[in-house]
Design a protein around this motif. Sequence first.
Motif, short mmCIF file in Angstrom:
data_model
loop_
_atom_site.label_atom_id
_atom_site.label_comp_id
_atom_site.label_asym_id
_atom_site.label_seq_id
_atom_site.Cartn_x
_atom_site.Cartn_y
_atom_site.Cartn_z
N ALA A 203 0.83 -1.21 0.00
CA ALA A 203 0.00 0.00 0.00
C ALA A 203 0.86 1.26 0.00
CB ALA A 203 -0.92 0.01 1.21
N HIS A 204 2.15 1.10 0.27
CA HIS A 204 3.05 2.26 0.29
C HIS A 204 4.25 2.02 -0.61
CE1 HIS A 204 0.82 4.09 3.59
NE2 HIS A 204 0.82 2.93 4.20
N PRO A 205 4.04 2.16 -1.94
CA PRO A 205 5.21 2.15 -2.83
C PRO A 205 6.04 3.42 -2.53
CG PRO A 205 3.12 2.23 -4.07
CD PRO A 205 2.81 2.48 -2.65
N ILE A 323 4.08 -6.85 3.08
CA ILE A 323 5.03 -5.75 2.85
C ILE A 323 4.15 -4.50 2.75
CG2 ILE A 323 6.93 -4.84 1.47
CD1 ILE A 323 7.40 -7.60 0.33
N HIS A 324 3.72 -3.99 3.88
CA HIS A 324 2.78 -2.87 3.84
C HIS A 324 3.47 -1.60 3.34
CE1 HIS A 324 -0.64 -0.41 4.74
NE2 HIS A 324 0.03 0.32 5.61
N GLN A 325 4.77 -1.50 3.57
CA GLN A 325 5.47 -0.27 3.20
C GLN A 325 6.88 -0.59 2.71
OE1 GLN A 325 5.36 2.86 6.22
NE2 GLN A 325 5.27 4.27 4.49
N ALA A 411 4.20 -1.62 11.35
CA ALA A 411 3.44 -1.55 10.09
C ALA A 411 3.97 -0.41 9.22
CB ALA A 411 1.95 -1.36 10.36
N HIS A 412 4.41 0.68 9.85
CA HIS A 412 4.87 1.84 9.08
C HIS A 412 6.30 2.21 9.45
CE1 HIS A 412 0.41 2.84 8.65
NE2 HIS A 412 0.86 2.52 7.46
N PHE A 413 7.06 2.56 8.42
CA PHE A 413 8.39 3.11 8.67
C PHE A 413 8.71 4.11 7.57
CE2 PHE A 413 11.04 1.26 5.34
CZ PHE A 413 10.23 0.23 4.86
N LEU A 646 -7.97 6.48 6.47
CA LEU A 646 -6.60 5.99 6.52
C LEU A 646 -5.64 7.07 6.02
CD1 LEU A 646 -7.41 2.34 5.45
CD2 LEU A 646 -6.98 3.22 7.74
N HIS A 647 -4.94 6.80 4.90
CA HIS A 647 -3.83 7.69 4.55
C HIS A 647 -4.28 8.87 3.69
CE1 HIS A 647 -0.64 5.28 6.30
NE2 HIS A 647 -1.34 4.22 5.93
N THR A 648 -3.35 9.77 3.49
CA THR A 648 -3.64 11.08 2.91
C THR A 648 -2.55 11.48 1.91
OG1 THR A 648 -2.33 12.15 4.62
CG2 THR A 648 -4.67 11.85 5.10
FE LIG Z 1 -0.39 2.31 5.87
#
Ligand SMILES: [Fe+2]
Length: 700
Positions: A203-205, A323-325, A411-413, A646-648
């Motif tokens: 979800a985070h290329p 691999i969320h990010q 989940a996020h970095f 969720l994201h922005t």
């Molecule tokens: Fe995310």
Amino acid sequence: MTEKPQNSSSNLPAGCPLIPESIMTANRCEHTDLNLEIIEGKLPEDLKGHFFLVAPVGTVDSGGLPFPDGDSLLNGDGMIYRLDFDCPGEAKITTRLAKPPDYYADKATFLKSQYQKYRFRNHGIVRFSYALGFRNELNTAFLVMPSGKEDVLDRLLVTYDGGRPYELDTETLEVVTPVGWNQEWQAEINKPKFPFKPILSTAHPAFDADTGEMFTVNYGRSIINFMETLPAILALEGLPEEVYQLVATIIGFFDAGIIQDILRFSIQLVQNIIQQNIDILARLIGENINDFVYLIRWDGTGYLERWKLLLPDGSPVRIKQTIHQIGVTKDYVILMDTSFITGIEQVLNNPLPKNKKIEETLRELLESRNLPNSSVYLVSRWDLKAGQHPAYSDKEVTVIAKKLVIPLPAAHFLVDYENPDGKITLHVAHIASWDVAEWIRKYDLSAYPPYDPISERVYSMEPNEMDISRLGRYVIDGNRGEVIQSNVIYSSPYTWGTGLYTYRDRLSSGRQPKQLDNIYWISFGLWQETMTKFLYDLYKDAPYRAVALEDLLDLAKQGVPSSLFRLHTLDDSLKIADSYQFPRGYIGSSPQFIPRRGSEDNSQGYIICTVFTPQNNEFWIFDGGNLAHGPLTKLGHQALNFGFSLHTAWLPKIGRRQGSYNVPVKSDFQQLVNDSSPDIQKLFEYEIYPYFPSDNGHLG
Ligand SMILES: [Fe+2]
């Protein structure tokens, strides 16, 4: 007339803050240029540009949120919200559902009786049809691809962990094209051949604005991972045939009896024999079912280029979760095995969507804690020479990834772009003892004696975290693949459920920042109402506990408010430099940094976020340099109802899409559709292709 169910939250102590109703409800109304009301304060005069937000808003059959069956509210079509700050003192909002081809398949199979046997259903956090495959719900995040030129618009992708990213037209908010043809993406499983393939991506290329390269991943967890869970299921007596049929469908057998016999037999055997059975099944399936991870590079116009990742010993990189990010620095691409699971394993989570008893039993048997540590993979960009172009070449190209492990899940970095002397700086939010792919089920019990049923008003909601989150800053020697410096902090009340982030992602020059010294994080808080016995029991013995279990229960009883804070990261010691706590009973989410015109400082700007109040949804705007002051402005509208957002993203300018990259729907799906039944061919011909009239491309 139906009576409203009694609110069982009445057994919470008086004054205990309740999860705001507004985070659990959503409508699917598409608005155009709706004038937002200024509820409080005034809009800063130098607030400009366009704020984008995405949130899952239920499905075609639910018509919004909540789901009547208590399904996860993270499952649902993405609604894209764009706030325009074009005129001084005014904010307008436009909203559109993300509608890739599988959206129209979902709609037609729901509305038209001749297609009803192909209907999609919610399975955990994925939506799946036995005949058609997997929805790409495009409900999670964005990727901005800045043009770097004053007269060329930035590009914007909307993303999902279980599907290809799609490019948006930033003016109409329509999805224009996927990134990559179906043929360029490998499915998680290839049998049966679903027209909507199960594709695992991120979800985070990541995008390198200096080189104009976009990086993403395409991976699969071998069917062996999936098969390892099967003996446990088959230990159950009296499962309905449909469960076996489901398993058979997923792994490509059309005769459920064979698999049933093999697996019934396997449960009587020890693990290594189970492995032999898996090998037999693998041969029967006739496929290479190894794990695979491709790192993909895309120049924004041509075909995807990819490399298969191998460890230094030559074995394939094996992703156990998601691999969320991913992150990109000047010389490296960084991948992480992140702390939740999506994909085909979700289907088994909830094999018969209408049968909650089976779901409950399977959850007891199958659910395990997320991994306690984070595996990080480093790929040197210098090793990414000529890769494979799967559009026209079958010849795989491999590249070595160095693996290192850091304690605690995440989940996020984020990463600093600069990596002087090969030193990579990683900023990580460690969500400890929390499963963001979980949701509160109808049969959940409170974690507090006497373990009453959980309040039904929070069915579908994310459960509480079972420990405080940590924030880490790691310096990694990219050449050696080792952590050489690590700082990890936590701070109550601020870091309870720290999930979403924002930072200044572009300087006034339009270039990306070299390092991230101010990162804004938003925390969920801690709530008694969503403290479930199931997750408490699952995580009570998890390693690295920071807050004792009794203290966790006590704190949740008092309630820890949601908060927004700025983490200053340049010092050796990480510091929460500024913070704001939302009122009790409110939740803040989806923060976005909007730079102040003419400033270069990375706290000189505004933070806009969503706020779920006990009554409604609002947007609050803070001064990025003074969060403690509280919101400068509150915006809202009575017609606006979004759920857990969720994201922005933020863009200085929008307009009709200028790029010409296009994957035409009919050509893209033609082969997959030709391999399907005449009924499914008809579905595409009459219910999907007419929505995508321009179709003149060819692959290869
Ligand atoms: Fe995310």
